[in-house]
Design a protein around this motif. Structure first.
Motif, short mmCIF file in Angstrom:
data_model
loop_
_atom_site.label_atom_id
_atom_site.label_comp_id
_atom_site.label_asym_id
_atom_site.label_seq_id
_atom_site.Cartn_x
_atom_site.Cartn_y
_atom_site.Cartn_z
N THR A 1 -71.46 17.16 81.91
CA THR A 1 -70.65 18.77 80.84
C THR A 1 -69.27 18.20 80.30
N PRO A 2 -69.92 18.86 79.02
CA PRO A 2 -68.93 18.93 78.20
C PRO A 2 -67.15 19.20 78.16
N ARG A 3 -66.17 18.43 77.29
CA ARG A 3 -64.88 18.32 78.43
C ARG A 3 -64.44 19.55 77.06
N THR A 4 -64.59 20.47 76.87
CA THR A 4 -64.52 21.38 75.90
C THR A 4 -63.52 22.38 76.19
N PRO A 5 -62.88 22.95 75.51
CA PRO A 5 -61.69 24.21 75.79
C PRO A 5 -62.03 25.09 76.65
N GLN A 6 -63.63 25.76 75.76
CA GLN A 6 -64.56 26.62 76.28
C GLN A 6 -64.79 26.33 78.33
N ASN A 7 -65.05 24.94 78.46
CA ASN A 7 -65.92 25.17 79.92
C ASN A 7 -65.12 24.36 80.96
N LEU A 8 -63.58 24.55 80.27
CA LEU A 8 -63.12 23.97 81.17
C LEU A 8 -62.06 25.08 81.98
N HIS A 9 -61.58 25.25 82.81
CA HIS A 9 -60.80 26.38 84.14
C HIS A 9 -59.75 26.25 83.37
N ALA A 10 -58.74 27.02 82.96
CA ALA A 10 -57.73 27.68 83.34
C ALA A 10 -56.85 27.72 83.45
N LEU A 11 -55.33 27.00 84.02
CA LEU A 11 -54.69 27.21 84.87
C LEU A 11 -53.55 28.17 84.27
N SER A 12 -52.51 28.55 85.36
CA SER A 12 -51.37 29.73 84.71
C SER A 12 -50.66 28.60 84.36
N THR A 13 -49.61 28.64 83.81
CA THR A 13 -48.20 27.62 83.58
C THR A 13 -46.56 28.65 83.65
N PRO A 14 -45.85 27.26 84.15
CA PRO A 14 -45.25 28.18 84.31
C PRO A 14 -43.94 27.89 83.25
N SER A 15 -43.18 28.66 82.46
CA SER A 15 -42.32 29.14 81.04
C SER A 15 -41.71 27.49 81.28
N ARG A 16 -41.45 26.99 81.74
CA ARG A 16 -40.55 25.59 81.23
C ARG A 16 -41.61 24.58 80.59
N PHE A 17 -42.81 24.93 80.59
CA PHE A 17 -43.92 23.62 79.96
C PHE A 17 -44.33 24.17 78.57
N ASN A 18 -42.91 25.49 78.13
CA ASN A 18 -42.50 25.41 76.91
C ASN A 18 -44.40 26.03 75.90
N GLN A 19 -44.69 27.38 76.50
CA GLN A 19 -46.48 27.22 75.92
C GLN A 19 -47.47 26.27 76.16
N ARG A 20 -46.73 24.52 77.06
CA ARG A 20 -48.21 24.25 76.97
C ARG A 20 -48.91 24.62 78.17
N GLY B 1 -42.86 19.83 89.90
CA GLY B 1 -42.52 18.51 88.76
C GLY B 1 -43.10 19.35 87.47
N ASP B 2 -43.59 17.67 86.93
CA ASP B 2 -43.28 17.49 85.09
C ASP B 2 -44.82 17.08 84.80
N ILE B 3 -45.83 16.85 83.49
CA ILE B 3 -46.98 17.05 82.61
C ILE B 3 -46.45 16.03 81.41
N PRO B 4 -45.90 14.93 81.84
CA PRO B 4 -45.91 14.17 80.77
C PRO B 4 -46.78 14.63 79.29
N PRO B 5 -46.88 14.55 78.13
CA PRO B 5 -47.05 14.84 76.89
C PRO B 5 -48.54 13.55 76.63
N PRO B 6 -50.07 14.66 76.31
CA PRO B 6 -50.30 13.61 76.11
C PRO B 6 -50.97 12.40 74.96
N GLU B 7 -49.52 11.63 75.22
CA GLU B 7 -49.32 11.12 74.21
C GLU B 7 -49.07 9.19 74.57
N LEU B 8 -49.00 7.95 73.54
CA LEU B 8 -48.81 7.22 74.00
C LEU B 8 -47.32 6.80 73.51
N ASN B 9 -46.26 6.37 74.62
CA ASN B 9 -45.20 5.50 73.81
C ASN B 9 -44.31 6.21 74.06
#
Length: 451
Positions: free
Chosen positions: A77-96, A390-398
């Motif tokens: 099942t493609p992991r496209t945005p349309q197939n994902l299940h959105a979660l409400s996100t605390p404001s501290r994540f700055n619109q992430r 807690g925190d979820i770091p960005p999906p990037e390296l370094n």
């Protein structure tokens, strides 16, 4: 039950059992019954947190997809945005924004309903650490990182393989010491090979399988269980001068008595649970629910449980195996939540997930490699639901919390999570500092619970 378990087990006595209807159990819960249970779901192999809590806002999703492109093209099942299940996100994540994968629709629904939350980037730590500390070799870090056996042990006990006590067992020790619960064989129950987490100075793991007391392996060679029981009953007044034989006879009688008590409690308690999936994890959690339903016959007010699910060491074939694992986890946890609610105990039972470690953001071809920090779930009616702790770091390296290849350096310590769970169970702060001596190095417990 294994040799080392029944040799430790003592003081178990037969208790009379009575018929307890489901309506009586629910009524007791509604009247504020002083009962709490903690259930650990351990995901063996290292669950891929990067493919469980998935970025959903445009820029971060695209970064994530770029790193995971070879896997994304292979998922059923493609992991496209349309197939994902959105979660409400605390404001501290700055619109992430974040989402769960297609296979976790049930958990996403529980999140939206406020019955489940996410604990971001949690893992074993001795003190706060970032990538700069690692680079400059100034950090104190847990030994033997990225090793399955050692990190399973570290999650469960704070120490590498060979540790003697786990924090689930030590929490129960503290509850016994302060009178929050009595010492019984049934305070700490496992349906999996996870004895360490349940072992304390006065707490020993009790094994349950297929809804019944676990078999004492050393006694399996005997064909006639009744004859065996009669034999040990007759040894009660043994005049043997062999101290080891005396102790062995006593402990074996105690273990057999505990097994009889447990099985009688299950047989004589009337309850009807909602249907569970047939997966191994779901059936383990069904066993937990059956055990919880007999809590009054077993004479315990606090219980810690651990169940296990393997298969998460996805070095290869991840696109084929991980969705099936996520679907099985989703179905099992949703069924457990429904069943606990049917017992009227949703505010008195808390479930959380744990694993060896997370995995790398970078792909090794068709899988991922061992990581460190990971994202986990916590579920129950007492939980501050529908949020991310807690925190979820960005999906990037370094970045500042990348130990290499997207291995997350934990930003929340297992000690913080564990102390928060222990506090909810009724352990006071002074005892928590004894159980978790590194807790003083961090900013304190997490606000996981209501009230």
């Amino acid at each position: 039950m294994k040799r080392r378990d029944f040799l430790k087990l003592s003081g178990a006595t037969m208790m009379s059992t009575s018929l307890l209807s489901l309506s009586q159990a629910v009524a007791a819960a509604e009247q504020g019954e002083d009962y709490k249970a903690l259930v650990c779901v351990f995901l063996y192999g290292g669950m891929d947190c990067h493919d469980t809590i998935i970025p959903l806002d445009d820029s971060n999703y695209q970064q994530w997809a770029n790193h995971r492109s070879s896997l994304l093209s292979a998922y059923p099942t493609p992991r496209t945005p349309q197939n994902l299940h959105a979660l409400s996100t605390p404001s501290r994540f700055n619109q992430r924004k974040f989402a769960l994968p297609p296979e976790m629709a049930g958990l996403a629904k529980l999140y939206v309903q406020g019955q489940l939350s996410v604990i971001g980037n949690v893992g074993p730590l001795l003190e706060p650490v970032n990538a700069s500390h690692l680079e400059q070799a100034t950090a104190s870090v847990p030994p033997r990182l990225f090793s399955h056996n050692d990190q399973q042990s570290t999650w469960m006990s704070g120490k590498t393989e060979g540790a003697q006590f786990g924090w689930g067992g030590l929490i129960n020790d503290a509850l016994i010491n302060t009178g929050k619960t009595q010492q019984t064989p049934f305070n700490a129950i496992t349906t999996a090979e996870a004895d360490l987490w349940l072992t304390g100075s006065n707490t020993f793991p009790y094994h349950v399988s297929d809804g019944k007391a676990g078999i004492i392996e050393i006694l399996e060679e005997f064909d006639n269980n009744q004859a065996l029981a009669d034999y040990f009953a007759g040894k009660e007044n043994s005049s043997s001068n062999n101290i080891l034989q005396q102790d062995l006879d006593t402990l074996t009688r105690s273990a057999m008595a505990a097994n009889s008590q447990y099985n009688d409690a299950i047989a004589n308690t009337s309850f009807t649970l909602p249907q569970f999936p047939t997966t191994p994890l779901a059936q383990q959690l069904k066993n937990v629910c059956q055990s919880i339903a007999t809590r009054q016959q077993l004479n315990t007010k606090r219980q810690v449980y651990i169940v296990g699910m393997g298969g998460f060491d996805t070095h290869s074939g991840q696109a084929q195996s991980l969705p099936k694992l996520q679907s099985a986890l989703d179905g099992a946890l949703v069924a457990f939540n429904t069943a606990i609610a049917s017992l009227g105990l949703e505010k008195q039972v808390t479930l959380f997930t744990a694993s060896d470690f997370g995995r790398t953001l970078a792909v090794n071809g068709d899988g991922t490699d061992h990581g460190w920090g990971a994202h986990h779930f916590i579920m129950g009616g007492a939980v501050n639901g529908g949020t991310i702790f807690g925190d979820i770091p960005p999906p990037e390296l370094n970045h500042a919390f990348d130990a290499g290849s997207g291995r997350l350096i934990p930003t929340t310590a297992v000690d913080q999570l564990a102390a928060s769970l222990g506090s909810w169970m009724g352990v006071d702060d002074s005892a928590l500092l004894q159980i978790f001596p590194n807790l003083k190095n961090f900013s304190g417990k997490l606000s996981l619970f209501k009230g």
